[in-house]
Design a protein around this motif. Structure first.
Motif, PDB file in Angstrom:
ATOM      1  N   TYR A 232       0.849  -1.200   0.000  1.00 30.43           N
ATOM      2  CA  TYR A 232       0.000   0.000   0.000  1.00 30.43           C
ATOM      3  C   TYR A 232       0.879   1.243   0.000  1.00 30.43           C
ATOM      4  O   TYR A 232       1.771   1.379   0.823  1.00 30.43           O
ATOM      5  N   LYS A 233       0.647   2.112  -0.979  1.00 32.80           N
ATOM      6  CA  LYS A 233       1.445   3.328  -1.074  1.00 32.80           C
ATOM      7  C   LYS A 233       0.540   4.540  -1.199  1.00 32.80           C
ATOM      8  O   LYS A 233      -0.476   4.495  -1.899  1.00 32.80           O
ATOM      9  N   THR A 234       0.915   5.605  -0.523  1.00 27.07           N
ATOM     10  CA  THR A 234       0.178   6.861  -0.620  1.00 27.07           C
ATOM     11  C   THR A 234       0.664   7.650  -1.827  1.00 27.07           C
ATOM     12  O   THR A 234       1.870   7.759  -2.062  1.00 27.07           O
ATOM     13  N   ILE A 235      -0.267   8.188  -2.592  1.00 26.99           N
ATOM     14  CA  ILE A 235       0.083   9.005  -3.754  1.00 26.99           C
ATOM     15  C   ILE A 235       0.543  10.374  -3.253  1.00 26.99           C
ATOM     16  O   ILE A 235      -0.210  11.092  -2.603  1.00 26.99           O
ATOM     17  N   LYS A 236       1.772  10.719  -3.559  1.00 29.62           N
ATOM     18  CA  LYS A 236       2.335  11.974  -3.041  1.00 29.62           C
ATOM     19  C   LYS A 236       2.341  13.098  -4.076  1.00 29.62           C
ATOM     20  O   LYS A 236       2.296  14.271  -3.716  1.00 29.62           O
ATOM     21  N   HIS A 237       2.433  12.734  -5.350  1.00 30.82           N
ATOM     22  CA  HIS A 237       2.536  13.783  -6.365  1.00 30.82           C
ATOM     23  C   HIS A 237       1.803  13.356  -7.633  1.00 30.82           C
ATOM     24  O   HIS A 237       1.873  12.197  -8.049  1.00 30.82           O
ATOM     25  N   ILE A 238       1.082  14.293  -8.230  1.00 32.67           N
ATOM     26  CA  ILE A 238       0.416  14.061  -9.508  1.00 32.67           C
ATOM     27  C   ILE A 238       0.847  15.180 -10.459  1.00 32.67           C
ATOM     28  O   ILE A 238       0.685  16.360 -10.156  1.00 32.67           O
ATOM     29  N   ASP A 239       1.385  14.786 -11.591  1.00 28.68           N
ATOM     30  CA  ASP A 239       1.833  15.761 -12.581  1.00 28.68           C
ATOM     31  C   ASP A 239       0.635  16.165 -13.443  1.00 28.68           C
ATOM     32  O   ASP A 239       0.058  15.331 -14.146  1.00 28.68           O
ATOM     33  N   ILE A 240       0.238  17.415 -13.362  1.00 26.02           N
ATOM     34  CA  ILE A 240      -0.927  17.917 -14.087  1.00 26.02           C
ATOM     35  C   ILE A 240      -0.440  18.724 -15.298  1.00 26.02           C
ATOM     36  O   ILE A 240       0.089  19.824 -15.139  1.00 26.02           O
ATOM     37  N   PRO A 241      -0.608  18.208 -16.512  1.00 26.30           N
ATOM     38  CA  PRO A 241      -0.186  18.977 -17.692  1.00 26.30           C
ATOM     39  C   PRO A 241      -1.112  20.164 -17.927  1.00 26.30           C
ATOM     40  O   PRO A 241      -2.288  20.137 -17.577  1.00 26.30           O
ATOM     41  N   VAL A 242      -0.570  21.197 -18.514  1.00 28.65           N
ATOM     42  CA  VAL A 242      -1.345  22.404 -18.822  1.00 28.65           C
ATOM     43  C   VAL A 242      -1.404  22.557 -20.337  1.00 28.65           C
ATOM     44  O   VAL A 242      -0.380  22.462 -21.012  1.00 28.65           O
ATOM     45  N   PRO A 243      -2.587  22.790 -20.895  1.00 27.10           N
ATOM     46  CA  PRO A 243      -2.683  22.891 -22.346  1.00 27.10           C
ATOM     47  C   PRO A 243      -2.123  24.207 -22.871  1.00 27.10           C
ATOM     48  O   PRO A 243      -2.122  25.223 -22.175  1.00 27.10           O
ATOM     49  N   GLU A 244      -1.665  24.165 -24.096  1.00 24.87           N
ATOM     50  CA  GLU A 244      -1.367  25.397 -24.815  1.00 24.87           C
ATOM     51  C   GLU A 244      -2.691  25.969 -25.297  1.00 24.87           C
ATOM     52  O   GLU A 244      -3.553  25.225 -25.781  1.00 24.87           O
ATOM     53  N   LYS A 245      -2.862  27.269 -25.164  1.00 28.09           N
ATOM     54  CA  LYS A 245      -4.113  27.904 -25.575  1.00 28.09           C
ATOM     55  C   LYS A 245      -3.854  28.916 -26.679  1.00 28.09           C
ATOM     56  O   LYS A 245      -2.953  29.742 -26.583  1.00 28.09           O
ATOM     57  N   ILE A 246      -4.679  28.815 -27.728  1.00 27.97           N
ATOM     58  CA  ILE A 246      -4.599  29.763 -28.835  1.00 27.97           C
ATOM     59  C   ILE A 246      -5.967  30.402 -29.027  1.00 27.97           C
ATOM     60  O   ILE A 246      -6.978  29.697 -29.147  1.00 27.97           O
TER      61      ILE A 246
END
Length: 427
Positions: free
Chosen positions: A10-24
């Motif tokens: 059992y492991k606790t989730i410590k980090h989630i990488d959230i991508p950010v979109p390019e906006k035009i």
């Protein structure tokens, strides 16, 4: 060798990488959100309009417009569109909702120049042919009649009407005969008023190149497609209900459908993320309290869940289930008892730890792959929230305490304020 008798650590989730979109932002008013995160040679493009049932003046107009975009254009008929999509191995899917009308294209990257041309043609130049409209109306009318035989549909319709009001766009009670009143002019007028750059957002994801972006701009950002007049803003009040229980009686059924809930805060409210934790504990996942009591302990149902539905112009909390008709009242009593416990007794650290990890894992799964990423962002792009929303959600899940859960449950989930609707038997 893998020891299958020993469960994974059992492991606790410590980090989630959230991508950010390019906006035009395009010159004609459309906005493009780009997720170039794919490794496979595929592209998904969603074109979304503020054109849901919220904006319609006649029942079923918005959904009919959206679902008939592929039924013929000024250049191609429905069969030609379908044959071209089959030839390129592509797929287009309309998706009408209460707030939006959207159409999504899934295509191989090498055929994107051809398939986006089909997408643009279908969106910008539909003609809603009379013959196809007649077939569509008859088909949807029969589906509607069949749907209204189901207790779950009757309970949902009654719940929305009592919550928002029978004339409110979110609560309007439509009838099967309303399909007969649709005509080609209704669809053409609605399309002209709401399917234009001023109401449009585009999400493109997968293995996206600069050439693909330029193609998207070419088809959806030129002067041949311009913004129309802004739609008027609706200001609507919710009804004051004289009672809190409503029953749609249906004989010869063994199941009673239940809807219990209320108007509540939406995604923009600072309490929303932590209230979502409260909801998950109560009925938001398979290990929830309602599932354990109503399904596992009492055996009243195969499934029960609670959810906070956040729309563009409102939000509501609702508990949904179908139970045996002979135990409907007992089920409601036990549901209310579980809410009362949530308001009065602190959640244990063990239970809270499980819920936190489940919710963080759910967020992690929603960003696993380029197509999933675009779907996750769709939920905030639809209502103009910024990417910081997901980081706020993660922090709220990690930081919430048992005391905060009790406080929020008392503030928002007092069972005396709920509207309850039942379809079937409620003895």
């Amino acid at each position: 060798m893998l020891n299958r008798k020993q469960h994974p650590e059992y492991k606790t989730i410590k980090h989630i990488d959230i991508p950010v979109p390019e906006k035009i932002s395009l010159a004609n008013g459309s906005n493009i959100f780009i997720f170039n995160t794919g490794t496979q040679e595929i592209i998904k493009i969603e074109v979304i309009f503020d054109a849901g049932s919220w904006y319609q003046e006649k029942p079923f107009v918005s959904a009919s417009v959206n679902e008939m975009l592929l039924e013929g254009t000024k250049m191609l008929n429905a069969q030609q569109i379908a044959e071209k999509l089959d030839f390129y191995g592509a797929f287009m899917q309309p998706a009408p909702t209460k707030d939006h009308g959207s159409i999504t294209l899934y295509t191989l990257k090498k055929y994107f120049p051809k398939t986006i041309e089909l997408l643009a043609e279908s969106i910008k130049k539909p003609v809603f042919p009379e013959h196809e409209l007649g077939i569509y109306k008859n088909k949807r009318k029969q589906q509607f009649i069949i749907e209204m035989e189901k207790v779950t549909s009757l309970a949902r319709r009654e719940f929305n009407a009592r919550l928002f009001g029978e004339k409110h766009p979110y609560g309007y009670i439509a009838e099967a005969d309303d399909y007969d009143k649709l005509n080609q002019a209704d669809l053409l007028n609605f399309h002209k008023k709401y399917y234009h750059p001023g109401t449009c957002k585009i999400i493109i994801s997968g293995k996206v190149s600069d050439a693909d972006i330029k193609l998207t701009e070419q088809h959806f950002g030129q002067n041949d497609w311009i913004k129309q007049t802004d739609a008027p803003k609706l200001q609507l009040d919710y009804p004051i209900n004289s009672q809190n229980e409503y029953i749609v009686e249906k004989e010869d059924v063994t199941q009673t459908a239940i809807r219990i809930g209320k108007i509540i805060i939406n995604k923009e409210h600072p309490d929303f993320h932590k209230l979502n934790v409260v909801n998950t504990i109560l009925g938001g996942y398979f290990g929830s309290r309602l599932m354990k009591v109503i399904r596992e302990e009492k055996g009243y149902t195969y499934g029960i869940n609670s959810v906070i539905v956040s729309l563009a112009n409102a939000a509501f909390f609702v508990i949904v289930s179908e139970v045996g008709a002979d135990v409907a009242r007992d089920a409601v009593h036990d549901i209310e008892h579980e809410i009362k416990i949530l308001r009065e007794k602190p959640v244990t650290k063990g239970e809270l730890s499980i819920v936190k990890n489940y919710m963080l894992g759910d967020i992690l799964r929603s960003f696993d792959g380029p197509l999933e990423i675009s779907s996750a962002y769709r939920s905030i792009i639809d209502i103009d929230l910024n990417p910081g929303y997901f980081h706020q959600a993660i922090n709220a899940i990690k930081e919430i305490t048992p005391e905060e859960i009790m406080h929020l449950a008392n503030m928002y989930l007092n069972e005396t304020s709920f509207i309850k609707t039942f379809a079937g038997k409620y003895e």
